[in-house]
Design an enzyme around this catalytic site. Sequence first.
Site, PDB file in Angstrom:
ATOM      1  N   LYS A   8       0.824  -1.216   0.000  1.00  0.00           N
ATOM      2  CA  LYS A   8       0.000   0.000   0.000  1.00  0.00           C
ATOM      3  C   LYS A   8       0.857   1.265   0.000  1.00  0.00           C
ATOM      4  CE  LYS A   8      -2.293  -1.100   3.781  1.00  0.00           C
ATOM      5  NZ  LYS A   8      -1.851  -2.445   4.160  1.00  0.00           N
TER       6      LYS A   8
ATOM      7  N   ARG B 245      11.402  -6.578   4.680  1.00  0.00           N
ATOM      8  CA  ARG B 245      11.289  -5.195   5.163  1.00  0.00           C
ATOM      9  C   ARG B 245      11.846  -5.078   6.589  1.00  0.00           C
ATOM     10  NH1 ARG B 245       5.466  -2.393   4.790  1.00  0.00           N
ATOM     11  NH2 ARG B 245       5.103  -3.305   6.814  1.00  0.00           N
TER      12      ARG B 245
ATOM     13  N   ARG C 130      11.459  -1.475  11.843  1.00  0.00           N
ATOM     14  CA  ARG C 130      10.071  -1.574  12.289  1.00  0.00           C
ATOM     15  C   ARG C 130       9.908  -2.777  13.204  1.00  0.00           C
ATOM     16  NH1 ARG C 130       5.289  -0.339   8.059  1.00  0.00           N
ATOM     17  NH2 ARG C 130       4.240  -1.684   9.570  1.00  0.00           N
TER      18      ARG C 130
ATOM     19  N   ARG D 148      -0.464 -10.318  12.815  1.00  0.00           N
ATOM     20  CA  ARG D 148      -1.051  -9.176  12.093  1.00  0.00           C
ATOM     21  C   ARG D 148      -1.915  -9.649  10.943  1.00  0.00           C
ATOM     22  NH1 ARG D 148       4.259  -6.547  10.704  1.00  0.00           N
ATOM     23  NH2 ARG D 148       3.141  -5.066   9.392  1.00  0.00           N
TER      24      ARG D 148
ATOM     25  N   ARG E  26      -9.607   0.287   9.130  1.00  0.00           N
ATOM     26  CA  ARG E  26      -9.099  -1.065   9.309  1.00  0.00           C
ATOM     27  C   ARG E  26     -10.158  -1.981   9.887  1.00  0.00           C
ATOM     28  NH1 ARG E  26      -3.575  -0.274   9.186  1.00  0.00           N
ATOM     29  NH2 ARG E  26      -2.274  -2.134   9.386  1.00  0.00           N
TER      30      ARG E  26
HETATM   31  P1  ADP Z   1       0.943  -2.681   7.817  1.00  0.00           P
HETATM   32  O1  ADP Z   1      -0.243  -2.501   6.932  1.00  0.00           O
HETATM   33  O2  ADP Z   1       2.209  -2.988   7.082  1.00  0.00           O
HETATM   34  O3  ADP Z   1       0.692  -3.618   8.954  1.00  0.00           O
HETATM   35  P2  ADP Z   1       0.756   0.082   8.836  1.00  0.00           P
HETATM   36  O4  ADP Z   1       1.947   0.926   8.667  1.00  0.00           O
HETATM   37  O5  ADP Z   1      -0.478   0.418   8.070  1.00  0.00           O
HETATM   38  O6  ADP Z   1       1.292  -1.367   8.545  1.00  0.00           O
HETATM   39  O7  ADP Z   1       0.351  -0.001  10.375  1.00  0.00           O
HETATM   40  C1  ADP Z   1       1.252  -0.423  11.379  1.00  0.00           C
HETATM   41  C2  ADP Z   1       0.500  -0.697  12.668  1.00  0.00           C
HETATM   42  O8  ADP Z   1      -0.117   0.511  13.147  1.00  0.00           O
HETATM   43  C3  ADP Z   1      -0.651  -1.707  12.579  1.00  0.00           C
HETATM   44  O9  ADP Z   1      -0.236  -3.052  12.663  1.00  0.00           O
HETATM   45  C4  ADP Z   1      -1.495  -1.268  13.781  1.00  0.00           C
HETATM   46  O10 ADP Z   1      -0.936  -1.737  14.985  1.00  0.00           O
HETATM   47  C5  ADP Z   1      -1.372   0.234  13.779  1.00  0.00           C
HETATM   48  N1  ADP Z   1      -2.458   0.876  13.000  1.00  0.00           N
HETATM   49  C6  ADP Z   1      -2.327   1.501  11.795  1.00  0.00           C
HETATM   50  N2  ADP Z   1      -3.523   1.941  11.354  1.00  0.00           N
HETATM   51  C7  ADP Z   1      -4.441   1.571  12.287  1.00  0.00           C
HETATM   52  C8  ADP Z   1      -5.848   1.701  12.394  1.00  0.00           C
HETATM   53  N3  ADP Z   1      -6.570   2.290  11.425  1.00  0.00           N
HETATM   54  N4  ADP Z   1      -6.466   1.192  13.494  1.00  0.00           N
HETATM   55  C9  ADP Z   1      -5.767   0.595  14.466  1.00  0.00           C
HETATM   56  N5  ADP Z   1      -4.432   0.422  14.437  1.00  0.00           N
HETATM   57  C10 ADP Z   1      -3.762   0.901  13.356  1.00  0.00           C
END
Ligand code: ADP
Length: 191
Positions: free
Chosen positions: A14, A128, A134, A146, A89
Amino acid sequence: MLNIVLFGAPGAGKGTQAAKLVEKYHLVHLSTGDMLRSEIARNTERGIIAKQLIGNGNFVPDSIVVAMIEERIKEHTSPEGFIFDGFPRTVPQAEILDSMLLEHSLSVAGMVALSVPENELVRRLLVRGKLSNRADDQNEEIIRNRISVYHEKTAPLVDYYANQGKHVSTKGTGSIEEIFLNLCTAIEKFR
Ligand code: ADP
């Protein structure tokens, strides 16, 4: 305005594709993951709460992510559109987003999903994890958690948008350029 939800499992690509879409369509990129990592780096109150949850592969409370998104929507008074990445999400987050946008007389044009097989997701995230620091990309157990949270809580969003005729799925494997072209074709359907 073109407001797009970019959808896909962790590791679906994404962030990479969002950057290209921002350039092509002049959209404002709203990534809750990036915003949370910035809060953590600045050691803010939100960052302190988010740090452990993210490190374990769990979600951050809605109150935090919704507030961050709302602040950004208010900040940008006349963008050509927003690209939502990592938000919504969950179905409740999607409902909150709809009502937040409605307050500004806006709406989601559509959701484009990047579809990637699970083994490929795990492989990409482990790569990554080696390249970045991260915390959530460092071990396979957290990555699998996840992905399972994604299946349980995030995947139902497909039906949420499909029921409104706003969902298109595209192949998230192949070259970055190929995937981008497929995404653009999908987005043109919403314009
Ligand atoms: P990825 O899609 O690679 O898991 P992101 O960078 O989108 O990573 O998000 C990293 C983390 O941040 C998620 O695993 C979650 O813990 C938190 N997070 C991000 N967006 C949300 C959201 N909309 N609601 C709840 N937690 C979120």
